[in-house]
Motif scaffolding. Structure first.
Motif: not given
Length: 796
Positions: A206-231
């Motif tokens: 259940k709600n797997s799509a919402k959970l994946i979106k939230k996770r991916n948004d956070l990954l993009d956010k920490i990549a934007g903050l240079k905590m990890i690279d985009q790759e």
């Protein structure tokens, strides 16, 4: 004046109000924010999770961790509170933004709570109102004054909801990913970081799509903050999200239950144990394989304990093969704590005690003949007799009759006290309750106590050089399973001059136990290969209910128990058959170590009789030098070497009645009592019988020549009924010094029969007390009594 007088009380009153408000503010925060019960957790010495139990309220909630993973710290701050490290607990910019968004949407779409405020809310669980929000603001500011940012993050990570009955980061990591939080990837950590904001998203399917979106948004956010690279962020997005919650490890469930019961006065329900993680897993797998094999014979339970001798700690604790799905197997019972009959595993302790107290030397001959003591007749496992056997060989072969004879000499009361001093805590009855059965498994011991006692002996011997020949009173302390930075028991110690068992006696005992190829107590030859020297002992309880094996080196003590937790006995359940193979398989998992160092200055050279093992007397011709404990000086001289008198041809024994003392030949001779000689000569072909007396000579009572083997004097016997209903017979057995002698048998002064050479007689006297008289050709007499029980008493 008057104005000044009226003004001061107002000033004082305002000061009091300020002080009261300050006190209220300071004590507004509870000393302990979270009072919820936490899961009991047992970790290995390296921090790996071994076992965990759900908290009392049905939640998986681990105690607050000592550290917080850097990945989680970065993810949660980026997702929930980007100014966390700069604000004082309240982020006014975030709150203003949230108010603006909520007013515009005419509903609550943004909270503006900081992580500090969320910690307060999680601890209070109050309804979300404006008033409660204000209290949260005050308490958050107060929390920041006394807690570091790291401490606040730890509190949040330990108490945030992660869906279902999972509370806290560590519990969530194990439930959703089957690993510790410190080992999670960026994708996995980002998934957990978004869950406390929306814990319902974690339901599988259940709600797997919402959970994946939230996770991916956070990954993009920490990549934007240079905590990890985009790759890295893109690769992390490909990772799957959690499915069905996983079972937590149960690699040491019985130690977990022991910890819950004892708690070791710790302030936390989390235990960092002394267990070696890899060894514990290896032993779980090893014992599982043996358990699968033994269950074919309805032997359902097996346990093993491994101790580190030097550190006095537990390296592996397998209280049972944990099989909760099969309740009838009673795998929940911790057999390491369970009192069970020890079989023969206490025999080395008796041997050591007798050496220590000067009752025997290592190879002193011990009688091994049919024995009856107060109606009790011990039997060797193979039902045979050696007549006499060296004490060390009696131990290595685990013979019962010599052990009973030794305890009879040593006194069971003394042995009882010795066992208590060595740490056997289950002797709850007086010594008279156990009697001589104490040495044959007539008491109960636990694996814990047994292993602890052998570890104490090993520690004592290892400390010989370290303590300059003195003794450490902490050597017999219970092993620790709680890991500590320092073992305070040994920071400062007071040595003493004496010990329960001295160095030399322990050394000789371990050497007697070391023989790896020997007849076991079960009468079978078994060979166990081992890459290192091991002192070991097996044990089997009455009725084949318990199979034991305990072994030790200078580095390790291993104790194994096999049987059924409910006490059901099984054919073939013997120490040498089922426990010893497990013992040596465990030793193969351990690093090779050195054998014990000889305590040279605590051993003395002593001349002993080669044949008897006693301290050499004047008539011992063949002697050996043996290293023994100083207390060996207390032992008596050899009683079996005597001076006999022969005629001048050295063919016959003589006395001064038939031979002149001037022509006599005086010669030392190894002479055993008749009953011992009867069996000893069968297994020792080099034993020389005494020469017969010269015709016309008698020994005039100087040497007893006859002895009853069965029944002993004052014994009670039962004559069974045969299959055809007729009354059976009892077989009387005697021995004579002269192998060709005739014996005339009389019962109640009536002649019964004559025997020659082989003196056995089957008779069927009536019930009651009888007098048995044996007379040889020279008129030597042997008289004793025995009682025949009637049929009803015999059955009873």
């Amino acid at each position: 004046m008057f104005k000044k007088f009226s003004y001061e009380p107002k000033l004082v009153f305002s000061d009091v109000i300020c002080v009261l408000l300050l006190c209220w503010f300071w004590f507004l925060l509870p000393s302990k924010l979270f009072l919820n019960p936490t899961s009991y957790v047992v970790e290995a010495s390296n921090g790996e999770l071994l076992s965990a139990a759900i908290a009392k309220d049905g939640q998986w909630r681990f105690p607050v961790a000592d550290t917080i993973p850097q990945k989680f710290q970065q993810c949660i701050v980026a997702f929930e509170d980007k100014r966390f490290f700069t604000h004082p607990g309240i982020d006014f910019l975030a709150m203003a933004r949230a108010m603006r968004q909520n007013l515009k949407a005419k509903s609550v779409v943004s909270g503006g709570s900081t992580l500090t405020m969320q910690v307060i809310r999680l601890s209070r669980r109050e309804s979300r109102t404006v008033w409660q929000k204000l209290i949260e603001v005050i308490l958050a500011f107060r929390l920041e004054l006394t807690h570091s940012k790291t401490d606040i993050l730890k509190l949040y990570a330990a108490n945030a909801p992660f869906g279902s009955n999972v509370v806290g980061l560590e519990a969530a990591s194990w439930r959703y990913f089957g690993r510790s939080a410190g080992s999670l990837s960026w994708g996995e950590m980002a998934t957990l970081a978004v869950l406390p904001n929306s814990p319902s998203l974690v339901h599988p399917g259940k709600n797997s799509a919402k959970l994946i979106k939230k996770r991916n948004d956070l990954l993009d956010k920490i990549a934007g903050l240079k905590m990890i690279d985009q790759e890295t962020a893109n690769l992390s997005k490909l990772e799957p999200i959690p499915g069905k919650p996983q079972q937590l490890p149960q690699n040491a469930p019985h130690l977990l239950n022991r910890f819950k019961a004892e708690e070791q006065a710790l302030q936390s329900t989390s235990l960092r144990s002394t267990l070696d993680f890899d060894l514990q897993l290896k032993l779980n797998a090893l014992l599982k394989r043996y358990n699968n094999r033994y269950r074919a014979n309805d032997i359902n339970n097996i346990a093993a304990l491994v101790l580190d001798v030097k550190n006095g700690t537990v390296l592996s604790y397998v209280g049972n093969i944990y099989q909760p799905e099969n309740k009838e197997l009673e795998s929940h019972v911790d057999m390491i704590k369970a009192p069970r009959s020890p079989g023969s595993t206490l025999k080395p302790l008796l041997y050591a005690g007798m050496l220590n107290d000067g009752f025997i030397l290592p190879k002193t001959l011990i009688p091994d003949v049919p024995t009856q003591i107060n109606g009790y007749s011990p039997q060797n496992y193979d039902l045979g007799y050696d007549g006499a056997i060296p004490a060390d060989r009696a131990l290595s072969r685990s013979l019962n009759i010599p052990a009973v004879k030794m305890l009879q000499s040593y006194k069971y009361q003394r042995f009882y006290d010795k066992l208590k001093k060595m740490g056997i805590s289950t002797l709850n009855q007086p010594a008279d309750h156990y009697g001589l059965s104490l040495i044959l498994g007539g008491s109960e011991v636990t694996m814990w106590d047994l292993a602890k006692t052998y570890m104490g002996m090993a520690r004592t011997l290892n400390h010989f050089n370290e303590y300059q020949g003195k003794y450490n009173p902490h050597d017999y302390d219970a092993p620790r399973y709680v890991k500590a930075k320092r073992d305070e028991r040994f920071d400062t110690y007071e040595t003493q001059l004496t010990s329960t068992i001295d160095y030399g006696s322990i050394w000789n005992t371990f050497n007697a136990m070391e023989e790896l190829m020997r007849p076991g107590e079960e009468g079978l030859w078994e060979q166990f290969s081992s890459s290192q020297r091991v002192a070991w002992k097996t044990g089997t309880s009455f009725g084949f209910r318990d199979a034991w094996a305990v072994g030790l080196t200078a580095q390790y003590v291993v104790c194994v128990w096999v049987g059924n937790a409910d006490g059901e006995g099984r054919p073939g359940l013997t120490g040498v058959d089922v426990a010893a193979p497990v013992l040596f398989d465990i030793f193969r998992q351990l690093p090779n170590g050195k054998w014990f160092q000889m305590p040279k200055h605590q051993l003395r050279k002593m001349k002993v009789c080669k044949q008897s093992g006693y301290k050499a007397g004047e008539y011992c011709r063949e002697t050996l030098e043996e290293l023994v404990s100083p207390s060996g000086e207390k032992t008596g001289l050899c009683p079996y070497h005597k001076l006999i008198h022969l005629d001048q041809t050295a063919t016959f024994r003589v006395t001064d009645q038939c031979e002149s003392t001037a022509t006599m030949v005086h010669q030392p001779w190894f002479v055993l009592p008749p009953a011992m000689e009867y069996y000893y000569k069968i297994k020792n072909s080099d034993y020389k019988l005494l020469p017969p007396f010269k015709p016309g000579c008698t020994d005039a009572g100087s040497n007893y020549v006859m002895e009853m083997i069965y029944p002993k004097n004052n014994a009670s016997v039962y004559i069974p009924v045969e299959f055809d209903g007729s009354r059976g017979k009892v077989v009387l057995n005697a021995t004579h010094r002269n192998s060709n002698a005739k014996i005339y048998w009389h019962i109640d002064n009536e002649y019964v029969a004559t025997t020659k050479s082989y003196h056995q007689l089957a008779v069927s006297p009536p019930a009651g007390k009888h007098t048995l008289t044996l007379v040889d050709e020279n008129g030597e007499r042997l008289m004793q009594t025995f009682t025949v029980l009637d049929k009803e008493k015999g059955k009873h």
